[in-house]
Motif scaffolding. Structure first.
Motif, mmCIF file in Angstrom:
data_model
loop_
_atom_site.group_PDB
_atom_site.id
_atom_site.type_symbol
_atom_site.label_atom_id
_atom_site.label_comp_id
_atom_site.label_asym_id
_atom_site.label_seq_id
_atom_site.Cartn_x
_atom_site.Cartn_y
_atom_site.Cartn_z
ATOM 1 N N SER A 336 -1.490 -1.823 -0.397
ATOM 2 C CA SER A 336 -1.733 -1.178 0.894
ATOM 3 C C SER A 336 -1.107 -2.000 2.015
ATOM 4 O O SER A 336 -1.068 -3.235 1.946
ATOM 5 C CB SER A 336 -3.234 -1.033 1.133
ATOM 6 O OG SER A 336 -3.498 -0.550 2.436
ATOM 7 N N ASN A 337 -0.622 -1.286 3.041
ATOM 8 C CA ASN A 337 -0.173 -1.976 4.261
ATOM 9 C C ASN A 337 -1.071 -1.636 5.443
ATOM 10 O O ASN A 337 -0.735 -1.908 6.589
ATOM 11 C CB ASN A 337 1.286 -1.645 4.576
ATOM 12 C CG ASN A 337 1.501 -0.165 4.877
ATOM 13 O OD1 ASN A 337 0.566 0.628 4.869
ATOM 14 N ND2 ASN A 337 2.739 0.211 5.135
ATOM 15 N N GLY A 338 -2.221 -1.015 5.148
ATOM 16 C CA GLY A 338 -3.201 -0.733 6.188
ATOM 17 C C GLY A 338 -2.883 0.457 7.059
ATOM 18 O O GLY A 338 -3.557 0.690 8.067
ATOM 19 N N THR A 339 -1.883 1.249 6.702
ATOM 20 C CA THR A 339 -1.509 2.417 7.500
ATOM 21 C C THR A 339 -1.899 3.703 6.783
ATOM 22 O O THR A 339 -2.459 3.688 5.690
ATOM 23 C CB THR A 339 0.009 2.432 7.766
ATOM 24 O OG1 THR A 339 0.703 2.746 6.545
ATOM 25 C CG2 THR A 339 0.481 1.085 8.280
ATOM 26 N N GLY A 340 -1.534 4.818 7.400
ATOM 27 C CA GLY A 340 -1.844 6.122 6.836
ATOM 28 C C GLY A 340 -1.077 6.455 5.581
ATOM 29 O O GLY A 340 -1.323 7.498 4.970
ATOM 30 N N GLY A 347 5.825 -0.352 -7.739
ATOM 31 C CA GLY A 347 7.191 0.130 -7.807
ATOM 32 C C GLY A 347 7.553 1.014 -6.633
ATOM 33 O O GLY A 347 8.701 1.001 -6.171
ATOM 34 N N VAL A 348 6.597 1.767 -6.124
ATOM 35 C CA VAL A 348 6.853 2.658 -4.997
ATOM 36 C C VAL A 348 6.958 1.870 -3.698
ATOM 37 O O VAL A 348 7.732 2.227 -2.812
ATOM 38 C CB VAL A 348 5.754 3.737 -4.909
ATOM 39 C CG1 VAL A 348 5.978 4.651 -3.710
ATOM 40 C CG2 VAL A 348 5.714 4.554 -6.195
ATOM 41 N N THR A 349 6.201 0.781 -3.570
ATOM 42 C CA THR A 349 6.297 -0.035 -2.351
ATOM 43 C C THR A 349 7.702 -0.610 -2.202
ATOM 44 O O THR A 349 8.189 -0.781 -1.079
ATOM 45 C CB THR A 349 5.284 -1.189 -2.357
ATOM 46 O OG1 THR A 349 5.600 -2.116 -3.412
ATOM 47 C CG2 THR A 349 3.872 -0.677 -2.556
ATOM 48 N N LEU A 350 8.365 -0.905 -3.308
ATOM 49 C CA LEU A 350 9.723 -1.446 -3.242
ATOM 50 C C LEU A 350 10.688 -0.409 -2.683
ATOM 51 O O LEU A 350 11.688 -0.758 -2.047
ATOM 52 C CB LEU A 350 10.171 -1.887 -4.637
ATOM 53 C CG LEU A 350 9.324 -2.990 -5.290
ATOM 54 C CD1 LEU A 350 9.841 -3.287 -6.692
ATOM 55 C CD2 LEU A 350 9.323 -4.247 -4.436
ATOM 56 N N LEU A 351 10.391 0.873 -2.911
ATOM 57 C CA LEU A 351 11.221 1.938 -2.361
ATOM 58 C C LEU A 351 10.975 2.115 -0.866
ATOM 59 O O LEU A 351 11.885 2.459 -0.112
ATOM 60 C CB LEU A 351 10.936 3.252 -3.087
ATOM 61 C CG LEU A 351 11.239 3.291 -4.590
ATOM 62 C CD1 LEU A 351 10.775 4.624 -5.185
ATOM 63 C CD2 LEU A 351 12.719 3.079 -4.858
ATOM 64 N N HIS A 352 9.738 1.885 -0.431
ATOM 65 C CA HIS A 352 9.370 2.077 0.969
ATOM 66 C C HIS A 352 9.801 0.907 1.847
ATOM 67 O O HIS A 352 10.104 1.086 3.027
ATOM 68 C CB HIS A 352 7.853 2.271 1.094
ATOM 69 C CG HIS A 352 7.400 3.650 0.780
ATOM 70 N ND1 HIS A 352 7.101 4.578 1.744
ATOM 71 C CD2 HIS A 352 7.200 4.283 -0.389
ATOM 72 C CE1 HIS A 352 6.744 5.724 1.180
ATOM 73 N NE2 HIS A 352 6.796 5.560 -0.122
ATOM 74 N N GLY A 353 9.807 -0.296 1.291
ATOM 75 C CA GLY A 353 10.065 -1.470 2.107
ATOM 76 C C GLY A 353 8.827 -1.836 2.918
ATOM 77 O O GLY A 353 7.783 -1.181 2.847
ATOM 78 N N GLY A 354 8.901 -2.880 3.692
ATOM 79 C CA GLY A 354 7.757 -3.303 4.492
ATOM 80 C C GLY A 354 6.821 -4.202 3.689
ATOM 81 O O GLY A 354 7.020 -4.451 2.497
ATOM 82 N N LYS A 355 5.776 -4.683 4.348
ATOM 83 C CA LYS A 355 4.848 -5.614 3.719
ATOM 84 C C LYS A 355 3.617 -4.873 3.204
ATOM 85 O O LYS A 355 2.902 -4.221 3.969
ATOM 86 C CB LYS A 355 4.433 -6.694 4.728
ATOM 87 C CG LYS A 355 5.585 -7.610 5.142
ATOM 88 C CD LYS A 355 5.096 -8.695 6.084
ATOM 89 C CE LYS A 355 6.240 -9.632 6.469
ATOM 90 N NZ LYS A 355 5.777 -10.704 7.390
ATOM 91 N N LYS A 357 0.062 -5.399 0.744
ATOM 92 C CA LYS A 357 -0.842 -6.386 0.171
ATOM 93 C C LYS A 357 -1.405 -5.876 -1.149
ATOM 94 O O LYS A 357 -1.838 -4.733 -1.241
ATOM 95 C CB LYS A 357 -1.988 -6.672 1.146
ATOM 96 C CG LYS A 357 -2.968 -7.743 0.665
ATOM 97 C CD LYS A 357 -4.050 -7.980 1.695
ATOM 98 C CE LYS A 357 -5.033 -9.047 1.223
ATOM 99 N NZ LYS A 357 -6.118 -9.275 2.225
ATOM 100 N N LYS A 358 -1.374 -6.732 -2.160
ATOM 101 C CA LYS A 358 -1.943 -6.377 -3.458
ATOM 102 C C LYS A 358 -3.453 -6.525 -3.417
ATOM 103 O O LYS A 358 -3.980 -7.552 -2.981
ATOM 104 C CB LYS A 358 -1.351 -7.264 -4.550
ATOM 105 C CG LYS A 358 -1.845 -6.932 -5.953
ATOM 106 C CD LYS A 358 -1.197 -7.847 -6.983
ATOM 107 C CE LYS A 358 -1.687 -7.524 -8.394
ATOM 108 N NZ LYS A 358 -1.064 -8.416 -9.418
ATOM 109 N N LEU A 359 -4.155 -5.490 -3.883
ATOM 110 C CA LEU A 359 -5.612 -5.497 -3.904
ATOM 111 C C LEU A 359 -6.100 -5.129 -5.303
ATOM 112 O O LEU A 359 -5.428 -4.394 -6.033
ATOM 113 C CB LEU A 359 -6.165 -4.458 -2.908
ATOM 114 C CG LEU A 359 -5.711 -4.577 -1.452
ATOM 115 C CD1 LEU A 359 -6.141 -3.340 -0.671
ATOM 116 C CD2 LEU A 359 -6.283 -5.834 -0.823
#
Length: 364
Positions: A336-340, A347-355, A357-359
């Protein structure tokens, strides 16, 4: 061109496995509005519309190639001794994405959203209302992104060893999430194909079902890609999604099971969403100079409200139970990056970019 006028959003090659005797000509259906079973309805009239994909036939021709590949693979899947290969996994996932995006129900969800935008806009001429064909094309244009977002999912074939069959509806490619249904952190959070905890479902025949799942959340034991179940509760759990997702009709091969559909539909009636999306509105309220602040209101804003915000959330029904073979990973995780954007898989976060956090997937 007239020979391609009747275009199917659930293809005949897919429905064939659920037709009477597997012959592909006639199918039994249960209509939810009338609570009535109909024997031997012509397949050519099911889940179709005149020039549904447009008169230029561009999309129709592209889909025919995909449907042909699916039909060839399905014959292998249903033959004795088939072992799931990487090629089979990729094609079935590819077909799920296409089917998820191409149905009338998917297009009507886009249309309903465009109507909400039009009604909210001060100048409705600036918000063109989608027709069914425009909505179909927009939906299909999302395919490349959706395909990338499901590439990390694990695939299983579920073999039904019970007397109860898998049934299928007119919007059969299902996205579900057991995790979103139970974790308090996910309350009110919409999920999509790139989200943590997603499960993709598509019955392939009365005896076989395609299932893809988030491997960082769930664990499913298998042999050569197959999961076998002899528990009718597992079949009911998987069929629940077809009942809850159907727009108008459920389809089934054996006429003797019509009483099962009639009984289950009554049980699941209260779980079926009245609408497929929920809209929340917010209007400006007092704020310090240089800031904007909005408050949620329980009405649709009008011109007197000035600028307004609109949040659209998908309504995703929850089945009565989940199959017994769907286990939790002890070391499961979400990002999660705390947004909507919600909770995503790594694997999907790598496509989105940005920071991100692993939970841990299990809240404490």
């Amino acid at each position: 061109m007239a020979s391609n006028k009747n275009q199917h959003f659930v293809p005949r090659c897919y429905l064939k496995a659920f037709t009477q005797g597997g012959g592909g000509a006639a199918i039994n259906l249960f209509n939810l509005d009338r609570r009535r079973s109909i024997s031997g309805a012509p397949v050519k009239n099911q889940c179709s519309g005149d020039y549904f994909y447009g008169e230029d036939l561009e999309i129709e021709r592209a889909l025919q190639d995909i449907e042909g590949a699916y039909a060839n693979l399905l014959a292998k899947v249903l033959s004795p001794g088939y072992q799931l290969t990487d090629e089979g996994r990729h094609l079935l996932t590819f077909f799920w994405v296409i089917q998820y995006l191409r149905t009338e129900a998917a297009s009507r969800r886009s249309i309903e959203f465009s109507i909400e935008l039009e009604e909210l806009a001060a100048d409705s001429d600036q918000v063109p209302r989608l027709g069914i064909r425009e909505a179909v094309r927009l939906s299909m244009e999302a395919f490349p992104e959706a395909a990338k977002n499901v590439a990390d999912l694990k695939v299983r074939l579920v073999r039904n060893r019970t007397e109860l069959p898998f049934v299928v509806c007119d919007d059969p490619a299902i996205i579900a999430s057991r995790w979103h249904a139970v974790d308090p952190r996910a309350k009110g959070v919409t999920y999509g194909v790139g989200s943590s905890g997603v499960i993709l479902l598509l019955p392939l025949s009365p005896d076989v079902l395609f299932l893809a799942f988030d491997p960082s959340m769930y664990s499913i034991s298998s042999a050569n890609g197959w999961v076998e179940t002899r528990r009718e509760d597992d079949i009911r759990a998987l069929n629940d999604h077809q009942f809850l997702n159907a727009r108008a009709n459920l389809y089934f091969r054996d006429w003797d099971f019509r009483n099962y559909l009639e009984t289950e539909s009554e049980v699941l009636l209260d779980r079926r969403p009245a609408a497929r999306h929920r809209v929340t509105y917010a209007v400006p309220t007092d704020a310090p100079e240089g800031w904007e602040r909005y408050k949620v209101v329980n009405y649709k804003p009008g011109p007197k409200d000035g600028k307004a915000l609109m949040h659209v959330q998908s309504v995703q029904p929850v089945p009565r139970q989940w199959p017994s073979f769907l286990g939790w990973r002890a070391d499961g995780s979400v990002y999660s990056n705390g947004t909507g954007v919600g909770f995503l898989r790594r694997g999907v976060t790598l496509l989105h970019g940005g920071k991100f956090k692993k939970l841990p997937s299990r809240s404490t």
